[in-house]
Design an enzyme around this catalytic site. Structure first.
Site: not given
Length: 645
Positions: A193, A313, A368
């Site tokens: 990720e 997010h 993020r």
């Protein structure tokens, strides 16, 4: 009497914690250096309870469920409104359940949870758990990725502890029955990720949190020493003070099914109540995430840290971009996991122009905070309401295998993710700050421990690395066990203590029409607060907008409280809607206060007035307890703090 009272032993007042207030800012927010944390704030290294004491045979015999207490000679001490346990756990996510399963070996445990036991942030976590489980990976690499993502505000000792102990915690989950995906070679399939330099995400398709929650709840259900109380809304912690120290002896709650106030008296309380997502209008968090634990802790005079770092997010499903719109507005945004980008997903604007390489060399795999700000910039520049995340270039069978939940949800609304891009927009997702905790989950309030999103351990710094949240929850839930046991063994709780705090008043005592008006006013107020937070305290901030938010929130709270009290509401009255509103106001003010105190842009906190990192500002923000006369209703406990004998 000792046996009847569930083995409550004697509490010794030990290990004084001194909070140095000499570094406080005028706003009540202090900055502290992570490199010299011990000397300035004696919280994160609170002297641990001396000596781990063995559990005696007599203590072993005291293990029983609450139902056995009701049938005993102590039934007069435990009824529908007062319950006694060795340990009380507030929250039923991964942190609370994992902790409960360990401490239940040493005493009786109550888990109280706001809704159904499975309704927690854990259950909605799609991506997975990050851990060093591949020979080519290393603890040092995981640490470096965490610190870089956290904009170098992470506490290095905490990061080392979590990255080192993480693999063992994952193995424990597997041994407890959690099922994770495996590759064709039979080994765990490790995904990657954003922000990670290696494939290290253990996952169960795109429903990892749900699988972990299932396994832990099943283990809890099989544990005779754990009692689970669903639909119990935690109102306020029960505290007293002695010689400058604050002690926690449990919590008041509201049974939302019976509309009774239920008091839980305990030797040890673990707070694992999740985050604050619903201070914003769009969030991936379930409805239960209204900042209850952080607000309760603040009212109990626990130290709060790093509340300015709200993680948005980057990729929540944008209903506006779906071919078939949902019939009703979602209670929480549907998350499109980071793993989609980790698996090769590409972000485009609505003209199908790839934009992430313009903002960061890591493109879609940037942390993020970078991706969320980049999307936010694209939306503002182009006047659009969503961007597109495309995974359709990947093999269809792999997309469906890796992301079955996302594929099914999108298909319900007329979108095939194996052929079409997914409309996405940032949404409030995770609170990196919270109740300041030490390496064993301890707080400055004796007998109160924290784990999970409600805690600020120093792991995340200014921005959480993807899939480090479940990892942190597992590690700190486990680390809090031994000091909790030590505290429980020494604790002395007088059964009559439960009567010393005034009982909450029930809102049901108000006439139906008045209560309906209050609930409707509270609903409107909640939406107004969320609008203020999104408009003034969102992804990109400024000093002027933050000050406007501070004024607007203060005026909105005053108006709401005056309305309630004018209609007959009392300061000690409780109802779910009003209690949640108090907590939302409390947490929103903590976020704004912390954001105003940080005069730089770091991680999740980006301000136009101070757009650069400053090394001299590389310190956590800390909010100390405020003198009670200075507090508004949302920041005052319903019960007066007692003086311990």
């Amino acid at each position: 009497m000792a046996a009847a009272m569930n083995g409550f032993a004697s509490l010794q007042c030990k290990a004084t914690v001194h909070v140095d207030k000499g570094h406080m800012q005028p706003s009540g927010v202090a900055f502290f250096s992570p490199n010299n944390r011990c000397s300035q704030l004696h919280i994160s290294r609170i002297p641990h309870f001396i000596g781990a004491k063995a559990v005696s045979t007599s203590q072993q015999r005291m293990r029983h469920k609450v139902c056995s207490i009701r049938a005993s000679a102590a039934s007069c001490l435990q009824d529908d409104t007062t319950k006694y346990f060795d340990f009380v756990v507030i929250g039923s996510g991964v942190a609370g359940l994992r902790y409960a399963l360990e401490v239940s070996k040493h005493g009786s445990v109550a888990i109280i949870t706001k809704a159904e036991p499975h309704e927690s942030n854990t259950n909605y976590a799609q991506g997975g758990v990050s851990a060093v489980l591949c020979p080519s990976d290393s603890v040092e690499s995981h640490m470096q990725d965490t610190i870089v993502a956290g904009a170098y505000l992470c506490d290095e000792e905490t990061v080392r502890v979590v990255c080192t102990e993480g693999p063992e915690r994952v193995k424990e989950l597997i041994s407890m029955g959690a099922s994770f995906d495996h590759g064709e070679d039979g080994r765990l399939h490790l995904a990657r990720e954003g922000g990670h330099s290696h494939n290290r995400i253990v996952h169960s398709a795109d429903m990892t949190g749900r699988e972990i929650e299932r396994a832990l709840l099943q283990a809890v259900d099989n544990d005779d020493n754990i009692s689970l109380f669903g639909h119990h809304f935690a109102i306020d912690l029960l505290t007293c003070q002695s010689n400058g120290e604050i002690y926690c002896y449990g919590v008041d709650s509201l049974d939302t099914e019976t509309q009774k106030a239920v008091r839980f008296i305990s030797k040890v309380t673990l707070l694992a109540s999740g985050g604050v997502g619903h201070i914003y209008p769009t969030t991936t968090n379930p409805l239960v995430a209204t900042g209850d634990g952080i607000a309760m802790s603040h009212r109990a005079q626990a130290v709060i840290s790093n509340m300015e770092f709200v993680q948005f997010h980057p990729t929540a499903l944008s209903d506006e971009g779906l071919p078939i719109k949902p019939a009703t507005r979602r209670e929480n945004a549907f998350l499109i996991t980071e793993a989609v980008r980790g698996d090769g997903g590409i972000l485009y604007n609505q003209s199908m122009e790839r934009f992430m390489p313009l903002y960061d060399d890591r493109a879609e795999l940037a942390p993020r905070d970078v991706v969320a700000r980049s999307i936010d910039d694209q939306l503002k520049k182009r006047g659009e309401k969503y961007v597109l995340l495309d995974i359709s270039h990947r093999p269809r069978e792999k997309v469906l295998a890796h992301f079955p939940n996302i594929a099914a949800e999108c298909l319900r609304h007329g979108l095939d993710i194996t052929r079409q891009p997914i409309p996405v927009v940032p949404a409030a997702h995770y609170m990196c700050g919270g109740v300041r905790a030490g390496l064993q989950g301890e707080t400055n309030v004796k007998g109160l421990y924290v784990a999970g999103e409600v805690a600020c351990t120093g792991l995340h710094g200014a921005n959480r690395l993807a899939s480090n949240s479940l990892l942190e929850a597992l590690v700190f839930a486990r680390r809090a066990v031994q000091p909790s046991i030590d505290h429980m063994v020494d604790a002395d709780v007088d059964p009559s203590f439960a009567t010393k705090w005034a009982r909450p008043m029930l809102s049901a005592s108000l006439r139906g029409s008045i209560l309906s008006d209050i609930i409707e006013k509270t609903k409107q107020t909640r939406m107004e607060l969320q609008s203020i937070m999104w408009g003034y305290v969102g992804i990109v901030r400024s000093t002027n907008r933050l000050k406007h938010a501070e004024w607007k929130i203060s005026d909105l709270e005053s108006e709401w409280v005056e309305f309630l009290f004018r209609r007959g509401w009392k300061p000690t009255m409780v109802g779910v809607e009003a209690c949640e509103m108090r907590n939302l106001f409390c947490c929103a003010k903590l976020v704004v206060k912390s954001a105003l105190a940080r005069h730089e842009s770091r991680g999740l906190h980006f301000t136009e007035d101070f757009p650069y990192l400053e090394e001299s500002k590389r310190k956590p923000t800390v909010i100390f307890p405020t003198h009670i006369q200075e507090l508004t209703w949302s920041s005052k406990p319903l019960q007066k703090q007692l003086q311990c004998k």
